[in-house]
Design a protein around this motif. Structure first.
Motif, mmCIF file in Angstrom:
data_model
loop_
_atom_site.group_PDB
_atom_site.id
_atom_site.type_symbol
_atom_site.label_atom_id
_atom_site.label_comp_id
_atom_site.label_asym_id
_atom_site.label_seq_id
_atom_site.Cartn_x
_atom_site.Cartn_y
_atom_site.Cartn_z
ATOM 1 N N LEU A 119 0.826 -1.206 0.000
ATOM 2 C CA LEU A 119 0.000 0.000 0.000
ATOM 3 C C LEU A 119 0.861 1.258 0.000
ATOM 4 N N TYR A 177 -7.283 0.046 -2.567
ATOM 5 C CA TYR A 177 -7.774 -0.958 -1.626
ATOM 6 C C TYR A 177 -8.649 -2.002 -2.314
ATOM 7 N N GLN A 218 -0.240 4.898 -1.316
ATOM 8 C CA GLN A 218 -1.029 5.781 -0.466
ATOM 9 C C GLN A 218 -0.158 6.736 0.339
ATOM 10 N N PRO A 277 -2.008 3.348 5.791
ATOM 11 C CA PRO A 277 -2.861 2.617 4.840
ATOM 12 C C PRO A 277 -3.292 1.258 5.381
#
Length: 612
Positions: free
Chosen positions: A148, A593, A151, A186
């Motif tokens: 992630l 996501y 992000q 995240p």
């Protein structure tokens, strides 16, 4: 001078209260700084060094954790020229694996930068060298494809200048990178979404909204409740936790782009957000779209456009007045906005418009076509294209047995939708009728199947139907140059965008990335029509690595060519593509996501003559 003491005290108290209230205002509505005029750091040439590392960043005066490249968020602008060769040495200073994917670039698949698909990833404290020829021009971007990290700030812009004259004339340009940023990690965001997918939605309907006539009538509300659907569920993560950034700056920071009145100003706008679909406009200034996803289009003038995650649009604006303008990037659920200023001098600012009323999902967003829930009666406009036809003769065996392929021009028979009574009186229809999607796995991860998906590429985007001004649609885009491949598709492939919004489960055809066993196969040079069918109530920006595709919008041999398409809720989007890049390529939803939860597959382009 005589001062009335009571008036003085009440005046100071009022001023103090007003100042105190400023802290409770959203960032975009608070007083701004004197204006930050800061071009992005730039790297260029044939040998470029990039270093990925943890750092901090300051947004609207608050410091939070980030991952940057060469010490900046966004990462430096990489400026290249069409026809050159480039060597990018990327060093990973993190304590975890990392990567860089060159979004929209045509290159050998080993250089595409997707761990587990095209290369192993970049181990901690190691360097990987990407090397490839630059065969295109336009506006693109790059980002992590590991975990992630995107992000946290691991993204940056790419501009490739054409080797010949640029068909777009302009006097000045600015790079505008839109993104979203949270002080929550995240990983924490993803955990909250898995526990309660509506955790960040602070815009649910209320009794007050019902009484004020701003929300749905009680009858409609009860109908949605019976279906366990929330019409305010437009964005999974939004302004309740996100700051919306322009070039790494928050709304109060007031990033400013300068111009001289009368100049043609080119804005290269990139949506590098993790989860935010932006509606972009500049009140008082019309925008002429000249490029989409890096490729030139015939100029089309609009007042606003919706921008899916990972899309890029180049626009020309020509401000003639000696005044400031506000560039507004409003989240599609209207929970917040990013802002920047276009001005002839630093320190200027224009009015920031208030957030518009948040959109509510309709029956069309549920895949019910144009049917009015309150109307009742039989459904009309059934789209039969995803069921009933025999597979094409050259359909790969693994797709044929799943009912995946149909001849490109086949007319399919309508399916039986009488599985369950649903909604308004007289309406007999099932939202879990798998007969319209035989290839979709029957699984708890598939909450709904769109009964009546319709092509929505001629629409401006959720919440913009009644904007009151010209909003771009995909039907407005026409390629400037003739398409390189104008053959009719040999076969058609339906791919369903599936999910369970109550459990935050996302997939293609009911199969998440971790469960798939074989890639989606194509033969080199094959021409295929892809029909993306959105079985969920959320928009999905779908990105295919290593290729451009032509949107099926009736533009013939000048169909707009893109690498990312935003598929509206309950709708369909079709594109034709030529499998002209050998290798394995990622194919996924670009909502971070959603991809992380499973909405991703691998596309494999194999040489002709190789066994399917």
């Amino acid at each position: 001078m005589h001062i009335n003491r009571r008036h003085f005290v009440s005046g100071t108290v009022g001023s103090g209260a007003a100042l105190a209230l400023v802290g409770w205002m959203p960032a975009w509505a608070q007083p701004v700084s004197s204006g930050i005029v800061a071009p992005l750091p730039t790297v260029s040439g044939s040998d470029i060094s990039l270093r990925i590392a943890r750092q901090t960043m300051r947004v609207d005066g608050k410091v939070s954790r980030a991952i940057g490249i060469n010490g900046t968020v966004p990462a430096p602008l990489i400026r290249l020229r069409e026809g050159q060769n480039v060597r990018l040495s990327v060093t990973n200073d993190l304590d975890e694996d990392s990567s860089i994917h060159w979004h929209g670039l045509i290159l050998p698949f080993q250089m595409d930068g997707v761990p587990g698909v095209s290369f192993p990833g970049i181990k901690p404290r190691s360097t990987f060298v990407y090397e490839f020829p630059v065969v295109q021009s336009g506006t693109y971007w790059y980002h992590s494809h590991s975990g992630l990290q995107e992000q946290l700030g691991h993204y940056g812009p790419i501009v490739i200048d054409p080797k010949g004259p640029d068909p777009v004339g302009y006097d000045r340009e600015h790079i505008v990178v839109l993104s979203d940023h949270s002080e929550l990690s995240p990983e924490a965001i993803f955990r909250k979404l898995k526990v309660n997918p509506g955790h960040f939605n602070m815009q649910r309907q209320t009794l007050g909204g019902l009484l004020a006539g701003k929300d749905q009538p009680l009858k409609d509300r009860l109908e949605w409740g019976a279906m366990r659907m929330d019409p305010t569920d437009v964005a999974d993560v939004n302004g309740s936790t996100y700051n919306f950034l322009v070039n790494g700056y928050g709304p109060k920071d007031n990033w400013t782009a300068l111009f001289e009145p009368g100049e043609r100003v080119r804005l290269r706008i990139i949506n590098a957000a993790a989860m935010t679909i932006f509606n972009v406009r500049i009140p008082g200034l019309r925008m002429t779209i000249v490029q989409a996803d890096g490729l030139n289009v015939r100029p089309v003038t609009v007042d606003e456009f919706q921008m899916g995650v990972a899309e890029t649009y180049d626009v020309i604006v020509t401000p003639t007045d000696d005044r400031a303008y506000t560039l507004v990037a409003e989240a599609n659920d209207r929970s917040g906005l990013g802002r920047a200023t276009l001005a002839p001098r630093a320190g200027m600012a224009a009015e920031v418009p208030p957030l518009r009323e948040r959109p509510l999902a309709t029956m069309k967003d549920m895949g019910m076509g144009d049917m009015d829930m309150s109307a009742g009666g039989a459904m009309e406009g059934m789209d039969p294209s995803s069921a009933g036809a025999a597979p094409a003769p050259d359909c790969p065996p693994e797709h044929a047995k799943m009912g995946h392929c149909t001849p490109a021009d086949a007319a399919a028979a309508p399916a039986d939708h009488s599985a369950m009574g649903h909604g308004a009186a007289g309406m007999s229809h099932s939202m879990r009728d798998f007969s319209v999607a035989p290839q979709v796995k029957r699984d708890p991860s598939v909450q709904t199947i769109s009964p009546m998906p319709v092509d929505r590429m001629g629409e401006p985007g959720q919440g913009l139907e009644n904007a009151g001004h010209k909003v771009l649609t995909y039907h407005d885009l026409v390629a400037l140059d003739k398409n390189p491949d104008v053959r009719a598709p040999e076969r058609s492939l339906d791919i369903h965008l599936t999910g369970n919004m109550e459990r935050f489960m996302w997939s293609f055809d009911g199969i998440k990335m971790s469960d798939y066993h074989e890639p989606i196969p194509f033969l080199e040079g094959e021409r295929v029509r892809i029909n993306l069918i959105n079985d969920s109530m959320m928009s999905h920006p779908i990105h295919l690595h290593g290729h451009f595709f032509e949107l099926v919008t009736g533009k013939g041999d000048h169909a707009p060519r893109k690498h990312t398409v935003l598929v509206q809720p309950g709708g369909k989007a079709s594109f034709d593509f030529t499998a002209d890049a050998l290798g394995d390529w990622a194919f996924h939803c670009h909502l971070l996501y959603h991809m992380h939860a499973g909405m991703m597959r691998v596309v494999s382009v194999r040489p002709r003559g190789e066994a399917a």
